[in-house]
Scaffold this motif. Structure first.
Motif, PDB file in Angstrom:
ATOM      1  N   VAL A  33      -5.927  28.521  -4.033  1.00  0.00           N
ATOM      2  CA  VAL A  33      -5.573  29.178  -5.293  1.00  0.00           C
ATOM      3  C   VAL A  33      -4.571  30.280  -4.976  1.00  0.00           C
ATOM      4  O   VAL A  33      -4.474  30.738  -3.840  1.00  0.00           O
ATOM      5  N   TRP A  34      -3.814  30.669  -5.985  1.00  0.00           N
ATOM      6  CA  TRP A  34      -2.933  31.831  -5.864  1.00  0.00           C
ATOM      7  C   TRP A  34      -2.783  32.457  -7.232  1.00  0.00           C
ATOM      8  O   TRP A  34      -3.082  31.836  -8.249  1.00  0.00           O
ATOM      9  N   ILE A  35      -2.335  33.701  -7.230  1.00  0.00           N
ATOM     10  CA  ILE A  35      -2.140  34.426  -8.480  1.00  0.00           C
ATOM     11  C   ILE A  35      -0.649  34.530  -8.742  1.00  0.00           C
ATOM     12  O   ILE A  35       0.090  35.124  -7.959  1.00  0.00           O
ATOM     13  N   GLU A  36      -0.234  33.897  -9.817  1.00  0.00           N
ATOM     14  CA  GLU A  36       1.167  33.945 -10.246  1.00  0.00           C
ATOM     15  C   GLU A  36       1.339  35.207 -11.077  1.00  0.00           C
ATOM     16  O   GLU A  36       0.621  35.417 -12.051  1.00  0.00           O
ATOM     17  N   PRO A  37       2.259  36.097 -10.716  1.00  0.00           N
ATOM     18  CA  PRO A  37       2.404  37.357 -11.447  1.00  0.00           C
ATOM     19  C   PRO A  37       2.924  37.156 -12.870  1.00  0.00           C
ATOM     20  O   PRO A  37       3.453  36.096 -13.197  1.00  0.00           O
ATOM     21  N   PRO A  38       2.795  38.175 -13.705  1.00  0.00           N
ATOM     22  CA  PRO A  38       3.323  38.089 -15.068  1.00  0.00           C
ATOM     23  C   PRO A  38       4.822  37.776 -15.050  1.00  0.00           C
ATOM     24  O   PRO A  38       5.540  38.200 -14.144  1.00  0.00           O
ATOM     25  N   THR A  39       5.250  37.043 -16.021  1.00  0.00           N
ATOM     26  CA  THR A  39       6.654  36.664 -16.129  1.00  0.00           C
ATOM     27  C   THR A  39       7.007  36.473 -17.600  1.00  0.00           C
ATOM     28  O   THR A  39       6.191  36.760 -18.473  1.00  0.00           O
ATOM     29  N   VAL A  40       8.170  35.977 -17.861  1.00  0.00           N
ATOM     30  CA  VAL A  40       8.613  35.677 -19.214  1.00  0.00           C
ATOM     31  C   VAL A  40       8.913  34.185 -19.281  1.00  0.00           C
ATOM     32  O   VAL A  40       9.514  33.631 -18.359  1.00  0.00           O
ATOM     33  N   ILE A  41       8.452  33.554 -20.340  1.00  0.00           N
ATOM     34  CA  ILE A  41       8.756  32.137 -20.531  1.00  0.00           C
ATOM     35  C   ILE A  41       9.602  31.978 -21.788  1.00  0.00           C
ATOM     36  O   ILE A  41       9.594  32.838 -22.667  1.00  0.00           O
ATOM     37  N   GLN A  42      10.305  30.878 -21.831  1.00  0.00           N
ATOM     38  CA  GLN A  42      11.147  30.609 -22.993  1.00  0.00           C
ATOM     39  C   GLN A  42      10.570  29.420 -23.750  1.00  0.00           C
ATOM     40  O   GLN A  42      10.339  28.356 -23.189  1.00  0.00           O
ATOM     41  N   ALA A  43      10.335  29.610 -25.043  1.00  0.00           N
ATOM     42  CA  ALA A  43       9.819  28.559 -25.913  1.00  0.00           C
ATOM     43  C   ALA A  43      10.952  27.589 -26.265  1.00  0.00           C
ATOM     44  O   ALA A  43      12.132  27.928 -26.125  1.00  0.00           O
ATOM     45  N   PRO A  44      10.610  26.391 -26.744  1.00  0.00           N
ATOM     46  CA  PRO A  44      11.648  25.423 -27.104  1.00  0.00           C
ATOM     47  C   PRO A  44      12.677  25.965 -28.093  1.00  0.00           C
ATOM     48  O   PRO A  44      13.842  25.574 -28.053  1.00  0.00           O
ATOM     49  N   GLY A  45      12.291  26.872 -28.973  1.00  0.00           N
ATOM     50  CA  GLY A  45      13.225  27.444 -29.937  1.00  0.00           C
ATOM     51  C   GLY A  45      14.105  28.534 -29.366  1.00  0.00           C
ATOM     52  O   GLY A  45      14.936  29.098 -30.065  1.00  0.00           O
ATOM     53  N   GLY A  46      13.930  28.870 -28.095  1.00  0.00           N
ATOM     54  CA  GLY A  46      14.748  29.883 -27.451  1.00  0.00           C
ATOM     55  C   GLY A  46      14.109  31.259 -27.380  1.00  0.00           C
ATOM     56  O   GLY A  46      14.613  32.144 -26.696  1.00  0.00           O
ATOM     57  N   GLU A  47      13.000  31.479 -28.098  1.00  0.00           N
ATOM     58  CA  GLU A  47      12.323  32.776 -28.061  1.00  0.00           C
ATOM     59  C   GLU A  47      11.715  32.978 -26.672  1.00  0.00           C
ATOM     60  O   GLU A  47      11.274  32.029 -26.036  1.00  0.00           O
ATOM     61  N   GLN A  48      11.654  34.225 -26.237  1.00  0.00           N
ATOM     62  CA  GLN A  48      11.031  34.554 -24.964  1.00  0.00           C
ATOM     63  C   GLN A  48       9.727  35.291 -25.215  1.00  0.00           C
ATOM     64  O   GLN A  48       9.656  36.144 -26.099  1.00  0.00           O
ATOM     65  N   TYR A  49       8.717  34.932 -24.439  1.00  0.00           N
ATOM     66  CA  TYR A  49       7.394  35.533 -24.567  1.00  0.00           C
ATOM     67  C   TYR A  49       6.886  35.936 -23.192  1.00  0.00           C
ATOM     68  O   TYR A  49       7.140  35.266 -22.194  1.00  0.00           O
ATOM     69  N   ARG A  50       6.126  37.049 -23.174  1.00  0.00           N
ATOM     70  CA  ARG A  50       5.475  37.480 -21.939  1.00  0.00           C
ATOM     71  C   ARG A  50       4.338  36.527 -21.618  1.00  0.00           C
ATOM     72  O   ARG A  50       3.565  36.151 -22.488  1.00  0.00           O
ATOM     73  N   LEU A  51       4.252  36.150 -20.366  1.00  0.00           N
ATOM     74  CA  LEU A  51       3.155  35.316 -19.866  1.00  0.00           C
ATOM     75  C   LEU A  51       2.350  36.169 -18.903  1.00  0.00           C
ATOM     76  O   LEU A  51       2.905  36.739 -17.953  1.00  0.00           O
ATOM     77  N   CYS A  52       1.052  36.289 -19.160  1.00  0.00           N
ATOM     78  CA  CYS A  52       0.199  37.108 -18.304  1.00  0.00           C
ATOM     79  C   CYS A  52       0.054  36.457 -16.926  1.00  0.00           C
ATOM     80  O   CYS A  52       0.417  35.298 -16.727  1.00  0.00           O
ATOM     81  N   ALA A  53      -0.473  37.208 -15.995  1.00  0.00           N
ATOM     82  CA  ALA A  53      -0.752  36.656 -14.664  1.00  0.00           C
ATOM     83  C   ALA A  53      -1.707  35.477 -14.820  1.00  0.00           C
ATOM     84  O   ALA A  53      -2.593  35.488 -15.683  1.00  0.00           O
ATOM     85  N   VAL A  54      -1.501  34.456 -14.000  1.00  0.00           N
ATOM     86  CA  VAL A  54      -2.312  33.240 -14.076  1.00  0.00           C
ATOM     87  C   VAL A  54      -2.781  32.887 -12.670  1.00  0.00           C
ATOM     88  O   VAL A  54      -2.019  32.986 -11.709  1.00  0.00           O
ATOM     89  N   VAL A  55      -4.046  32.469 -12.555  1.00  0.00           N
ATOM     90  CA  VAL A  55      -4.556  31.968 -11.278  1.00  0.00           C
ATOM     91  C   VAL A  55      -4.391  30.453 -11.301  1.00  0.00           C
ATOM     92  O   VAL A  55      -4.861  29.780 -12.226  1.00  0.00           O
ATOM     93  N   TYR A  56      -3.692  29.927 -10.311  1.00  0.00           N
ATOM     94  CA  TYR A  56      -3.485  28.479 -10.197  1.00  0.00           C
ATOM     95  C   TYR A  56      -4.275  27.924  -9.031  1.00  0.00           C
ATOM     96  O   TYR A  56      -4.528  28.620  -8.042  1.00  0.00           O
ATOM     97  N   PHE A  57      -4.627  26.645  -9.131  1.00  0.00           N
ATOM     98  CA  PHE A  57      -5.374  25.919  -8.112  1.00  0.00           C
ATOM     99  C   PHE A  57      -4.589  24.682  -7.720  1.00  0.00           C
ATOM    100  O   PHE A  57      -4.168  23.908  -8.577  1.00  0.00           O
ATOM    101  N   LYS A  58      -4.342  24.504  -6.417  1.00  0.00           N
ATOM    102  CA  LYS A  58      -3.713  23.292  -5.901  1.00  0.00           C
ATOM    103  C   LYS A  58      -4.810  22.489  -5.249  1.00  0.00           C
ATOM    104  O   LYS A  58      -5.456  22.948  -4.314  1.00  0.00           O
ATOM    105  N   ASP A  59      -5.068  21.271  -5.792  1.00  0.00           N
ATOM    106  CA  ASP A  59      -6.156  20.474  -5.247  1.00  0.00           C
ATOM    107  C   ASP A  59      -5.696  19.614  -4.069  1.00  0.00           C
ATOM    108  O   ASP A  59      -4.524  19.637  -3.685  1.00  0.00           O
ATOM    109  N   ALA A  60      -6.614  18.844  -3.508  1.00  0.00           N
ATOM    110  CA  ALA A  60      -6.313  18.022  -2.334  1.00  0.00           C
ATOM    111  C   ALA A  60      -5.326  16.900  -2.655  1.00  0.00           C
ATOM    112  O   ALA A  60      -4.713  16.344  -1.747  1.00  0.00           O
ATOM    113  N   ASP A  61      -5.144  16.575  -3.933  1.00  0.00           N
ATOM    114  CA  ASP A  61      -4.199  15.538  -4.350  1.00  0.00           C
ATOM    115  C   ASP A  61      -2.846  16.124  -4.727  1.00  0.00           C
ATOM    116  O   ASP A  61      -2.023  15.444  -5.348  1.00  0.00           O
ATOM    117  N   ASP A  62      -2.625  17.383  -4.405  1.00  0.00           N
ATOM    118  CA  ASP A  62      -1.363  18.084  -4.697  1.00  0.00           C
ATOM    119  C   ASP A  62      -1.088  18.238  -6.193  1.00  0.00           C
ATOM    120  O   ASP A  62       0.055  18.279  -6.620  1.00  0.00           O
TER     121      ASP A  62
END
Length: 110
Positions: A33-62
């Motif tokens: 697992v790792w913690i992805e820091p907060p960032t900004v994402i862009q929606a399909p309409g072009g708007e930008q939104y803050r994305l909070c920190a997220v914990v991701y998991f990489k499993d044995a199947d990648d």
């Protein structure tokens, strides 16, 4: 290998997003697992939104997905360590270089 609690993982991971973490009880190699820091994402309409920190998991199947630890993993487990399952803790994560991306600057808060 220094073992930690889930709280320790969150604190260390938030302070250094290049770290990966695994549990001693995970039998399959390559899980972490790792913690992805907060960032900004862009929606399909072009708007930008803050994305909070997220914990991701990489499993044995990648496969990578958001991680929700079990109740045991959060409250009872003290077998977390910095590294990847099935590898020594000093081995760097193979994904550090591949997951580095240029984050958009955070918009000003109101």
């Amino acid at each position: 290998m220094t073992e930690m609690s889930w709280s320790d993982v969150l604190v260390r991971g938030a302070s250094d997003p290049t770290l990966t973490f695994a549990r001693r009880k995970w039998n399959e190699r390559g899980k972490f697992v790792w913690i992805e820091p907060p960032t900004v994402i862009q929606a399909p309409g072009g708007e930008q939104y803050r994305l909070c920190a997220v914990v991701y998991f990489k499993d044995a199947d990648d496969i990578v997905k958001p991680y929700q630890p079990s109740m045991d993993g959060m409250t009872e487990a003290d077998d977390w360590y910095a590294g990847v399952s099935g590898r020594p803790a000093r081995t760097p994560s193979p994904t550090v270089e591949t997951r580095q991306r240029q984050a958009l600057p955070l918009p000003p808060t109101a």
